[in-house]
Design a protein around this motif. Structure first.
Motif, PDB file in Angstrom:
ATOM      1  N   ALA A 134       0.820  -1.217   0.000  1.00 31.20           N
ATOM      2  CA  ALA A 134       0.000   0.000   0.000  1.00 31.20           C
ATOM      3  C   ALA A 134       0.853   1.266   0.000  1.00 31.20           C
ATOM      4  CB  ALA A 134      -0.940  -0.001   1.212  1.00 31.20           C
ATOM      5  N   GLY A 135       2.175   1.098   0.190  1.00 33.12           N
ATOM      6  CA  GLY A 135       3.062   2.261   0.151  1.00 33.12           C
ATOM      7  C   GLY A 135       3.509   2.760   1.508  1.00 33.12           C
ATOM      8  N   ASP A 136       3.157   2.081   2.578  1.00 32.28           N
ATOM      9  CA  ASP A 136       3.584   2.513   3.905  1.00 32.28           C
ATOM     10  C   ASP A 136       4.999   2.023   4.188  1.00 32.28           C
ATOM     11  OD1 ASP A 136       1.270   3.962   4.853  1.00 32.28           O
ATOM     12  OD2 ASP A 136       0.232   2.038   4.918  1.00 32.28           O
ATOM     13  N   THR A 137       5.752   2.810   4.934  1.00 30.86           N
ATOM     14  CA  THR A 137       7.141   2.469   5.249  1.00 30.86           C
ATOM     15  C   THR A 137       7.352   2.165   6.725  1.00 30.86           C
ATOM     16  OG1 THR A 137       7.663   4.823   5.476  1.00 30.86           O
ATOM     17  CG2 THR A 137       8.069   3.796   3.312  1.00 30.86           C
ATOM     18  N   SER A 138       6.319   2.360   7.534  1.00 25.73           N
ATOM     19  CA  SER A 138       6.374   2.053   8.963  1.00 25.73           C
ATOM     20  C   SER A 138       5.032   1.482   9.390  1.00 25.73           C
ATOM     21  CB  SER A 138       6.643   3.313   9.798  1.00 25.73           C
ATOM     22  OG  SER A 138       7.886   3.866   9.490  1.00 25.73           O
ATOM     23  N   MET A 139       5.072   0.784  10.520  1.00 24.38           N
ATOM     24  CA  MET A 139       3.837   0.245  11.097  1.00 24.38           C
ATOM     25  C   MET A 139       3.863   0.492  12.597  1.00 24.38           C
ATOM     26  SD  MET A 139       2.273  -3.617  10.874  1.00 24.38           S
ATOM     27  CE  MET A 139       1.406  -3.402   9.316  1.00 24.38           C
ATOM     28  N   VAL A 140       2.728   0.914  13.132  1.00 24.77           N
ATOM     29  CA  VAL A 140       2.586   1.090  14.574  1.00 24.77           C
ATOM     30  C   VAL A 140       1.597   0.071  15.106  1.00 24.77           C
ATOM     31  CG1 VAL A 140       3.162   3.551  14.584  1.00 24.77           C
ATOM     32  CG2 VAL A 140       0.775   2.847  14.295  1.00 24.77           C
ATOM     33  N   VAL A 141       1.757  -0.236  16.386  1.00 29.67           N
ATOM     34  CA  VAL A 141       0.809  -1.107  17.071  1.00 29.67           C
ATOM     35  C   VAL A 141       0.671  -0.615  18.503  1.00 29.67           C
ATOM     36  CG1 VAL A 141       2.538  -2.837  17.761  1.00 29.67           C
ATOM     37  CG2 VAL A 141       0.139  -3.496  17.572  1.00 29.67           C
ATOM     38  N   SER A 142      -0.558  -0.620  18.994  1.00 31.53           N
ATOM     39  CA  SER A 142      -0.845  -0.387  20.406  1.00 31.53           C
ATOM     40  C   SER A 142      -1.050  -1.768  21.001  1.00 31.53           C
ATOM     41  CB  SER A 142      -2.119   0.456  20.569  1.00 31.53           C
ATOM     42  OG  SER A 142      -1.964   1.705  19.945  1.00 31.53           O
ATOM     43  N   ALA A 143      -0.019  -2.290  21.654  1.00 29.42           N
ATOM     44  CA  ALA A 143      -0.028  -3.673  22.109  1.00 29.42           C
ATOM     45  C   ALA A 143      -0.544  -3.802  23.530  1.00 29.42           C
ATOM     46  CB  ALA A 143       1.382  -4.248  22.031  1.00 29.42           C
ATOM     47  N   THR A 144      -1.365  -4.824  23.750  1.00 30.58           N
ATOM     48  CA  THR A 144      -1.721  -5.193  25.105  1.00 30.58           C
ATOM     49  C   THR A 144      -0.408  -5.298  25.875  1.00 30.58           C
ATOM     50  OG1 THR A 144      -3.635  -6.414  24.306  1.00 30.58           O
ATOM     51  CG2 THR A 144      -2.802  -7.005  26.495  1.00 30.58           C
ATOM     52  N   PRO A 145      -0.318  -4.742  27.084  1.00 29.43           N
ATOM     53  CA  PRO A 145       0.983  -4.660  27.752  1.00 29.43           C
ATOM     54  C   PRO A 145       1.483  -5.951  28.398  1.00 29.43           C
ATOM     55  CG  PRO A 145      -0.700  -3.634  29.110  1.00 29.43           C
ATOM     56  CD  PRO A 145      -1.366  -4.015  27.798  1.00 29.43           C
ATOM     57  N   SER A 146       0.893  -7.089  28.080  1.00 28.89           N
ATOM     58  CA  SER A 146       1.331  -8.348  28.692  1.00 28.89           C
ATOM     59  C   SER A 146       2.733  -8.719  28.213  1.00 28.89           C
ATOM     60  CB  SER A 146       0.358  -9.482  28.369  1.00 28.89           C
ATOM     61  OG  SER A 146       0.441  -9.835  27.011  1.00 28.89           O
ATOM     62  N   LEU A 147       3.473  -9.409  29.068  1.00 30.36           N
ATOM     63  CA  LEU A 147       4.836  -9.830  28.775  1.00 30.36           C
ATOM     64  C   LEU A 147       4.912 -10.563  27.439  1.00 30.36           C
ATOM     65  CD1 LEU A 147       7.743 -10.328  30.420  1.00 30.36           C
ATOM     66  CD2 LEU A 147       6.871 -12.644  30.319  1.00 30.36           C
ATOM     67  N   ASN A 148       4.061 -11.562  27.227  1.00 31.75           N
ATOM     68  CA  ASN A 148       4.114 -12.352  25.996  1.00 31.75           C
ATOM     69  C   ASN A 148       3.820 -11.522  24.761  1.00 31.75           C
ATOM     70  OD1 ASN A 148       4.841 -14.714  27.289  1.00 31.75           O
ATOM     71  ND2 ASN A 148       2.739 -15.413  27.521  1.00 31.75           N
ATOM     72  N   THR A 149       2.831 -10.661  24.841  1.00 36.29           N
ATOM     73  CA  THR A 149       2.457  -9.853  23.678  1.00 36.29           C
ATOM     74  C   THR A 149       3.560  -8.875  23.322  1.00 36.29           C
ATOM     75  OG1 THR A 149       0.117 -10.072  24.195  1.00 36.29           O
ATOM     76  CG2 THR A 149       0.744  -8.245  22.759  1.00 36.29           C
ATOM     77  N   VAL A 150       4.077  -8.158  24.307  1.00 35.76           N
ATOM     78  CA  VAL A 150       5.126  -7.169  24.026  1.00 35.76           C
ATOM     79  C   VAL A 150       6.383  -7.861  23.507  1.00 35.76           C
ATOM     80  CG1 VAL A 150       6.623  -5.402  25.046  1.00 35.76           C
ATOM     81  CG2 VAL A 150       4.180  -5.473  25.628  1.00 35.76           C
TER      82      VAL A 150
END
Length: 181
Positions: free
Chosen positions: A133-149
Motif C-alpha cells: 500500500a506504500g507505507d514504510t512504517s507500522m505502529v501497534v498499540s499492544a496489550t501490555p502483557s509480557l508475551n504480547t510485548v
C-alpha cells in the motif's frame, strides 16, 4: 492444543461472525508500563478471560466484531487463520493511518494455538500488505502483557518515545510500538 494444518486467507466480512471461535484466554503475571522508550515490569494477576458472548462491553464478542468492522470500513484489510475449519487467528491492518504509517490494528490467536507461528505469519502478511500500500512504517498499540510485548519486540518493533496521540487516547495503558518496514 489444536494440531494439524493451518490455512490462511484474506479476511472477509462473514469471518467476523465467527470471532467467538477465538479463545483469547491468557494467564498473565507480568505487564509492562511504558515510559517513553523504557518498559517497566509490573507483577500480579492480570489474566485475560474469554470474550463475553453476551452483551456489548469492551471484552465482548460484539465489541470485538464492531472494532474489526470499524477498521475494515475505514479501508483496513485483514488475514485469518483456520485449523480444521475453526477460526484460530485474525489480524487487521489499516494502511495510511498517517502518511507512510500503517497500523497493525488487531491481532489475536487462540490460546491453544499460540507458539505455533500463527501470529508471526499473520503479522508478516499484514506487513507485506502495508508495504504494498506504500507505507514504510507500522505502529501497534499492544496489550501490555509480557508475551504480547515480547512477540512484537522479536518482530522488530520498538517502543515509541512519543505514541501517536490518537492511539494513545484510545489505549493509554497499551505499549505503543513502531517498526520500519
Amino acid at each position: 492444543m489444536v494440531t494439524g494444518e493451518i490455512t490462511y486467507r484474506q479476511l472477509v466480512a462473514a469471518d467476523l461472525q465467527r470471532l467467538a471461535e477465538i479463545d483469547r484466554t491468557e494467564h498473565i503475571e507480568t505487564v509492562y508500563v511504558q515510559r517513553g522508550t523504557q518498559l517497566e515490569e509490573r507483577h500480579g494477576d492480570f489474566s485475560a478471560a474469554p470474550w463475553l458472548t453476551d452483551g456489548e462491553g469492551e471484552h465482548s464478542v460484539a465489541s470485538q466484531r464492531a472494532e474489526c468492522e470499524r477498521y475494515l470500513t475505514a479501508g483496513g484489510t485483514g488475514r485469518v487463520a483456520f485449523a480444521y475449519e475453526r477460526l484460530v487467528g485474525i489480524g487487521v491492518m489499516k494502511p495510511h493511518l498517517r502518511p507512510g504509517i500503517a497500523q497493525l490494528a488487531y491481532l489475536h490467536v487462540s490460546d491453544a494455538c499460540r507458539g505455533r507461528g500463527i501470529g508471526g505469519r499473520l503479522g508478516d502478511e499484514l506487513e507485506a500488505l502495508a508495504r504494498t500500500a506504500g507505507d514504510t512504517s507500522m505502529v501497534v498499540s499492544a496489550t501490555p502483557s509480557l508475551n504480547t510485548v515480547r512477540f512484537y519486540l522479536r518482530r522488530g518493533f520498538e517502543p515509541m518515545a512519543e505514541p501517536l496521540p490518537e492511539l494513545f487516547e484510545l489505549e493509554p495503558d497499551d505499549v505503543h510500538l513502531l517498526k520500519r518496514l
